[in-house]
Enzyme design. Structure first.
Site, PDB file in Angstrom:
ATOM      1  CD  GLN A 141      -2.426   1.184   2.803  1.00  0.00           C
ATOM      2  OE1 GLN A 141      -2.596   0.140   3.413  1.00  0.00           O
ATOM      3  NE2 GLN A 141      -2.812   2.340   3.292  1.00  0.00           N
ATOM      4  CB  SER A 144       2.210   7.604   4.463  1.00  0.00           C
ATOM      5  OG  SER A 144       1.130   7.220   5.273  1.00  0.00           O
ATOM      6  CB  SER A 176       4.470  -2.621   5.772  1.00  0.00           C
ATOM      7  OG  SER A 176       4.320  -1.740   6.845  1.00  0.00           O
ATOM      8  CD  GLU A 259      -3.968   1.030   6.925  1.00  0.00           C
ATOM      9  OE1 GLU A 259      -2.734   0.924   6.942  1.00  0.00           O
ATOM     10  OE2 GLU A 259      -4.555   2.085   6.597  1.00  0.00           O
ATOM     11  CB  SER A 384      -1.973   9.576  13.430  1.00  0.00           C
ATOM     12  OG  SER A 384      -2.945  10.548  13.091  1.00  0.00           O
ATOM     13  CD  GLU A 386      -2.431  12.460  17.312  1.00  0.00           C
ATOM     14  OE1 GLU A 386      -1.770  12.502  18.353  1.00  0.00           O
ATOM     15  OE2 GLU A 386      -2.206  11.644  16.400  1.00  0.00           O
TER      16      GLU A 386
END
Length: 417
Positions: A141, A144, A176, A259, A384, A386
């Site tokens: 994937q 980011s 990853s 995910e 994250s 947040e």
């Protein structure tokens, strides 16, 4: 509907496992000081051992494919078995009782990338799916970026159309398994004149194509389970596009929901796993702090947190079973996982004290340093903390959106950096 009952399927699966794998020995009671004390969240192995394990995992998926047990809930027109999800869950439960190769190499591909390819892919993309489930291809994937992690819609990797192809340039990070993956799902900026959540498009990219460079990222634990990936004018055919042009945010949400279902709803989200209550209790007894009222209270809170997560995940799993589509509430499972892991790390650090910092060779002490150092990464992976709180607040609780997010101006006019 299928004429094969669940009991008949379980009998078939058990016969296959009996013929191709050995049952795991009965679990023995945990004893402090016995066996391995490895409790790392991120496995750190040599490249040679990783290659050996990957080959074994691929071979096992190939063996399952010969018995039509590799893609149990997949559509028959693409080589799947076409059985309900309950049958797939039943097989997974049965397989845990046998000593089979670890299949974590395929976790991202099966849990996140493949469902997105199935929902949004064209026939050329769908053609990859049977090969993925047979263990011939590994998927990763590519979301980011250095300046767009939690703010995924702020990504700048661009894809420019050139006839029947797209030319991709940019950088992705925290990927990853990129170093052993064959294909990757990537989201790119295709129209900077549109607002940030628009103008995005998804693609499936060949990780071995010219212009793709994978570099390992060293973690503070010493390992390198993640990578940064550079794209230098990598060409991707339009047939490998996911969804409509400039509608990539919808594609990304499909992946992200799967995910969080995969990470938060797994064993780590509900159970103590390596940090079992038994292990922690014996740790307290070994270091003569079992009667400390503060630590006892903290352990009770820790155990309760994992149990609450387990039952919450079970409720979410029932909804997922009914709808087949992961919802925003699954962000809660992933958030609880990181909260519980962080609480575990803090508890262990208080019990061990300086034993956590120096490798004295004493069993069950310094080994926990890899767990403690790995925990911060879990607060970022899969969204994250947040970001997940915002999702829960806005999409589950119905609270107002976070102020200050510019979702109307053209992306090229938004300040970056």
């Amino acid at each position: 509907m299928t004429d094969l009952t669940l009991d008949e399927f379980k009998a078939e699966a058990t016969a296959f496992l009996d013929a191709n794998a050995s049952p795991k020995p009965e679990a023995t009671a945990f004893e402090w000081g016995q066996g391995s004390d490895d409790v790392a969240l991120f496995e750190e192995i040599t490249p040679e051992e990783e290659a050996r394990q990957l080959a074994a995992a691929k071979a096992w998926l190939g063996t399952k494919a010969t018995a039509d047990l590799h893609w149990i809930a997949g559509p028959t027109e693409l080589g799947g078995r076409g059985l309900p999800r309950a049958y797939d869950q039943a097989y997974r439960s049965l397989e845990t009782r046998y000593d089979v190769p670890a299949q974590g190499f395929f976790g991202i591909g099966f849990g996140m990338v493949a469902p997105t390819m199935l929902e949004h892919g064209q026939p050329e993309v769908h053609a990859y799916l049977p090969r993925m489930y047979r263990g011939e291809l590994v998927g990763c994937q590519l979301f980011s970026e250095p300046a767009a992690g939690s703010d995924l819609a702020g990504l700048t990797t661009k894809a420019e159309r050139d006839g029947d192809e797209w030319v991709i340039s940019g950088q992705k990070v925290w990927t990853s398994g990129a170093h052993y993956s064959d294909i990757g799902e990537i989201i790119c900026r295709t129209d900077p004149d549109l607002p940030k959540h628009q103008g995005l498009t998804g693609f499936v990219v060949d990780m071995h194509a010219p212009g793709v460079e994978v570099r390992p990222l060293r973690q503070m634990t010493g390992g390198s389970a993640f990578n940064e990936v550079f794209f230098d004018e990598v060409r991707v055919p339009d047939t490998h596009r996911l969804g409509d042009v400039n509608k990539g945010w919808t594609v990304a949400l499909t992946t992200l929901m799967n995910e969080r279902a995969s990470i938060g709803g797994g064993g780590g989200g509900g159970g103590l796993g390596l940090a079992s209550a038994t292990r922690l209790i014996q740790m307290m007894r070994h270091f003569d702090v079992a009667d400390d009222p503060v630590l006892r209270d903290e352990l009770a809170r820790l155990y309760t947190g994992f149990q609450v997560a387990k039952y919450t995940n079970q409720r979410a799993a029932e909804k997922l079973k009914a709808t087949g589509v992961p919802g925003p509430e699954l962000s809660l499972g992933k958030l609880m996982l990181t909260d519980n892991l962080t609480a575990t790390a803090e508890f262990v650090a208080r019990v061990l004290g300086p034993r956590l910092l120096a490798d004295s060779g004493e069993w069950g002490t310094y080994a926990w340093s890899t767990f403690v150092c790995g925990t911060p990464g879990m607060r970022i992976a899969g969204g994250s903390d947040e970001t997940l709180r915002n999702i829960i607040g806005e999409r589950v609780l119905g609270l107002p959106k976070e102020p200050g997010i510019d979702s109307k101006s053209p992306f090229k006019d938004i300040f970056k950096g």
